[in-house]
Design a protein around this motif. Sequence first.
Motif: not given
Length: 233
Positions: A76-78, A88-95, A111-120, A136-144
């Motif tokens: 998941x990615x912030x 609170x922070x919104x998390x999006x599932x990554x494909x 067409x395969x471009x990944x945005x923070x709302x559609x991360x991969x 980049x660690x400013x207002x986002x991050x991810x968890x595995x």
Amino acid sequence: MATFQNRVEALTQFAFGGSTDPSVTELTEFLKDGVLDVTRQSIQADPGSALDFQREGTTTAGNTFDTAGAQVISVIREAGADGDTDGSTAWEPCRRVSTALQSRVVDPDSLSFASKYNPVYIVDDDGLVNVYPTPDGTDDGYRVFYVNNEPLDETNDASVVYTHSDLKYFPAHKVYLVVLYASIKTLEAAAGSKTGAQDIELQGSYSQLAASLRAEYMAAFQTQQQPTGAPRR
């Protein structure tokens, strides 16, 4: 709670010591191998059971998260603040996508471009997890979230040894299978160390008990298997 050594000794009737064959040091290795084997066979029998062994990585900025070769369950990615007043922070599932798309997921015209709302995420040839857009660690991050492949003690969060009695990132109802595995390996090693004529009877006893415990161990995974399409309970 009884230690792993106590439980293995109860099953095998083999008394461990520093100089016995096998030794307590070898018992520790049997237990670690057992954790990994039970994990592997459980997931092979029922892929959905991977969640029972799930471990969560800390929130990470930047790429190349190393799972040490473990199976990735999800990422998941912030996506920044979710708009709520609590901040609170919104998390999006990554494909998960193929490494072949690595250049396309960062290309705004693709067409395969990944945005923070559609991360991969991509698992590269070295087994490292890379998320796009790259945090980049400013207002986002991810968890595995991944299948744990490091046998640890629940109480002390330390590498498992024979004096421990529980396991971390491991379902409590399957701990007995690790004890069974270690017991089988103990008996096999003990039988192999008996080479003298006077040890033939004891060798046979160890081998017979090991075979019995092995049948019980393997049966546990056979009963775990479900017909295709059957609902999980």
